[in-house]
Design an enzyme around this catalytic site. Sequence first.
Site, PDB file in Angstrom:
ATOM      1  N   THR A   1       0.267  -1.406  -0.025  1.00 62.33           N
ATOM      2  CA  THR A   1       0.252  -0.432   0.047  1.00 62.33           C
ATOM      3  C   THR A   1       0.964   1.579   0.159  1.00 62.33           C
ATOM      4  O   THR A   1       0.893   2.301  -1.238  1.00 62.33           O
ATOM      5  CB  THR A   1      -0.912  -0.088   1.156  1.00 62.33           C
ATOM      6  OG1 THR A   1      -1.602  -1.246   1.388  1.00 62.33           O
ATOM      7  CG2 THR A   1      -1.871   1.304   1.287  1.00 62.33           C
TER       8      THR A   1
ATOM      9  N   ASN B   1      -6.036  -9.878  -7.570  1.00 59.40           N
ATOM     10  CA  ASN B   1      -6.086 -10.880  -5.843  1.00 59.40           C
ATOM     11  C   ASN B   1      -7.397 -11.292  -6.190  1.00 59.40           C
ATOM     12  O   ASN B   1      -7.379 -12.461  -5.014  1.00 59.40           O
ATOM     13  CB  ASN B   1      -6.285  -9.676  -4.683  1.00 59.40           C
ATOM     14  CG  ASN B   1      -6.663  -8.358  -5.063  1.00 59.40           C
ATOM     15  OD1 ASN B   1      -7.272  -8.151  -6.616  1.00 59.40           O
ATOM     16  ND2 ASN B   1      -7.285  -7.822  -3.901  1.00 59.40           N
TER      17      ASN B   1
ATOM     18  N   GLN C   1       0.030  -9.846  -6.181  1.00 63.06           N
ATOM     19  CA  GLN C   1       0.321 -11.229  -6.051  1.00 63.06           C
ATOM     20  C   GLN C   1       0.778 -11.686  -7.662  1.00 63.06           C
ATOM     21  O   GLN C   1       0.092 -13.496  -7.432  1.00 63.06           O
ATOM     22  CB  GLN C   1      -1.764 -11.086  -6.461  1.00 63.06           C
ATOM     23  CG  GLN C   1      -2.326 -10.219  -5.683  1.00 63.06           C
ATOM     24  CD  GLN C   1      -2.554 -11.235  -4.524  1.00 63.06           C
ATOM     25  OE1 GLN C   1      -2.712 -12.996  -4.861  1.00 63.06           O
ATOM     26  NE2 GLN C   1      -2.595 -10.802  -3.581  1.00 63.06           N
TER      27      GLN C   1
ATOM     28  N   SER D   1       4.232  -7.396  -2.138  1.00 60.74           N
ATOM     29  CA  SER D   1       4.432  -7.234  -0.150  1.00 60.74           C
ATOM     30  C   SER D   1       5.138  -8.115   0.264  1.00 60.74           C
ATOM     31  O   SER D   1       4.660  -9.427  -0.411  1.00 60.74           O
ATOM     32  CB  SER D   1       2.826  -7.163   0.232  1.00 60.74           C
ATOM     33  OG  SER D   1       2.997  -6.666   1.089  1.00 60.74           O
TER      34      SER D   1
ATOM     35  N   HIS E   1       4.621 -10.610   2.927  1.00 62.47           N
ATOM     36  CA  HIS E   1       3.371 -10.631   3.762  1.00 62.47           C
ATOM     37  C   HIS E   1       2.509 -11.798   2.775  1.00 62.47           C
ATOM     38  O   HIS E   1       1.584 -12.722   2.743  1.00 62.47           O
ATOM     39  CB  HIS E   1       2.289 -10.400   4.978  1.00 62.47           C
ATOM     40  CG  HIS E   1       1.213  -9.803   3.896  1.00 62.47           C
ATOM     41  ND1 HIS E   1       0.485  -9.936   4.151  1.00 62.47           N
ATOM     42  CD2 HIS E   1       1.183  -8.176   3.370  1.00 62.47           C
ATOM     43  CE1 HIS E   1      -0.408  -8.901   3.177  1.00 62.47           C
ATOM     44  NE2 HIS E   1       0.078  -7.964   3.817  1.00 62.47           N
TER      45      HIS E   1
ATOM     46  N   THR F   1      14.227   4.412   9.738  1.00 56.79           N
ATOM     47  CA  THR F   1      15.650   3.750  10.160  1.00 56.79           C
ATOM     48  C   THR F   1      14.295   2.667   9.500  1.00 56.79           C
ATOM     49  O   THR F   1      13.539   1.980   9.464  1.00 56.79           O
ATOM     50  CB  THR F   1      15.756   3.547  10.914  1.00 56.79           C
ATOM     51  OG1 THR F   1      16.130   5.292  11.705  1.00 56.79           O
ATOM     52  CG2 THR F   1      17.101   2.868  11.622  1.00 56.79           C
TER      53      THR F   1
ATOM     54  N   CYS G   1      -9.354  -7.134   2.197  1.00 61.95           N
ATOM     55  CA  CYS G   1      -9.342  -5.133   2.711  1.00 61.95           C
ATOM     56  C   CYS G   1     -11.236  -4.360   2.279  1.00 61.95           C
ATOM     57  O   CYS G   1     -11.620  -3.471   3.276  1.00 61.95           O
ATOM     58  CB  CYS G   1      -8.498  -4.520   1.745  1.00 61.95           C
ATOM     59  SG  CYS G   1      -7.148  -5.750   1.099  1.00 61.95           S
TER      60      CYS G   1
HETATM   61  C1  LIG Z   1      -2.446  -7.578  -0.490  1.00 62.09           C
HETATM   62  C2  LIG Z   1      -2.263  -6.308  -1.691  1.00 62.09           C
HETATM   63  C3  LIG Z   1      -1.910  -5.355  -1.686  1.00 62.09           C
HETATM   64  C4  LIG Z   1      -1.365  -4.557  -0.148  1.00 62.09           C
HETATM   65  O1  LIG Z   1      -0.523  -5.265   0.188  1.00 62.09           O
HETATM   66  P1  LIG Z   1       0.204  -4.711   1.433  1.00 62.09           P
HETATM   67  O2  LIG Z   1       1.024  -4.724   1.536  1.00 62.09           O
HETATM   68  O3  LIG Z   1      -0.831  -6.244   2.427  1.00 62.09           O
HETATM   69  O4  LIG Z   1      -0.116  -2.848   1.982  1.00 62.09           O
HETATM   70  C5  LIG Z   1      -2.303  -4.571  -3.021  1.00 62.09           C
HETATM   71  N1  LIG Z   1      -2.943  -4.615  -4.091  1.00 62.09           N
HETATM   72  C6  LIG Z   1      -2.921  -6.246  -3.904  1.00 62.09           C
HETATM   73  C7  LIG Z   1      -3.195  -6.744  -5.745  1.00 62.09           C
HETATM   74  C8  LIG Z   1      -2.446  -7.679  -3.234  1.00 62.09           C
HETATM   75  O5  LIG Z   1      -3.383  -8.866  -3.289  1.00 62.09           O
END
Ligand SMILES: *Cc1c(COP(=O)(O)O)cnc(C)c1O
Length: 398
Positions: free
Chosen positions: A73, A153, A183, A203, A205, A241, A329
């Site tokens: 994000t 996603n 994704q 991202s 995670h 940092t 989300c």
């Molecule tokens: C999860 C997702 C995001 C957001 O990622 P974060 O690291 O949680 O902010 C953005 N774009 C897509 C396509 C996602 O699946």
Amino acid sequence: MKEVYLDNNATTKVDEKVLEKMLPYLKENYANPSSMYNTARISAKAIEKAREQVADFLGADDKETIIFTSCATEGANTAIKGVVEQFSTPENNHIITSQVEHPCVLSTYEYLEKKGMRATYIGVNENGELNIDNLLSKVTPQTILVSIMHANNETGAIYPVYDIAREVKKINSNTKVFVDGVQAAGKININLKDSDIDFYSISGHKFHAPKGVGALYVKKGNLFQPFMLGGHQEHSLRAGTQNTPYIVGLGEAARLAKESLNYELTEVKRLRDKLENGILKALNNAKLNSKSKERVPNTTNIGFEYIEGELILLYLNDLGIYASSGSACTSGSLDPSHVLRAQKVPFTSLHGSIRFSLSRFTTDDEIDFAIENVPKVIKKLAEISPFQDELKGLGLLN
Ligand SMILES: *Cc1c(COP(=O)(O)O)cnc(C)c1O
């Protein structure tokens, strides 16, 4: 109780190997990477190694193109607002995106519209595919930015971002191209160095690093107004940092994702197809929403006609099967998915659409459990659906 986690597009579990690499930087190697003593140099070196691993993962030409962020994000906000702040003029104020982007792009575009930008939102066809010619026909000398995600996603649809970037530049070489690659990362090969893409965000995670770390690729020579101001970290493009342990984790996750890509494209795809075919075969009211010709290997989205999605999720939850409707989300609101609405999924299955997303940790056993239990849940819910005649007609009820 058995737990079957099929919501890997929302977030993934941290790989043990990633955690192992992170721990020393949460314990003894805590020095600020910008400091001048030996232990600080250990942190700084670890960050640079991670930068190389992420650059390698993204097929970037040079590690200096990688900026670490807190999440995707942030990456999207940095690229989109940064380009607009750097390049927009009262005349050149046009920005383009698609109707099926993640909220981190759509909300930023809506914000910029309030600030005076003109935005165009490109639709998709019934298979969830973008019409590139339509997109290109909207690019004008006033267009400063095009943002298109690499993979969706909710449905897993892959968009032809390399072609789009190349063709956009032929029409207006000053137009910047941002790609939300969240994704795609870990699911398909990414090769930015031979592309015309200017910015690309990922991202951690979503591919087995922890939450709270991501990366933004910035093609060499690209200017933008940084979003975070402060110290000189990340070449002054992202002050603050550096989060050394998480960045180290991101680097290791990138290395592992590259190593496992072949497994994703074969085994994860095999399990996804098995799940998808198993459900579609068992239920006459199951309709595939993931119909794009190009699709990431881990995702399927299936609409169950005349059944309420929230109820499906609650019943599946009781069995330990975790999936989602819409994106995490936007869930919590009862609005049906903007992605499925854009591809004109009929209302009869729109409200009963469920996304199942796998990972390299998903097993055959788990998929068998889901194939056995999802149809049971749907049949149980058919009994309390207000659409008895329709469901009888489909053979879901006697
Ligand atoms: C999860 C997702 C995001 C957001 O990622 P974060 O690291 O949680 O902010 C953005 N774009 C897509 C396509 C996602 O699946």
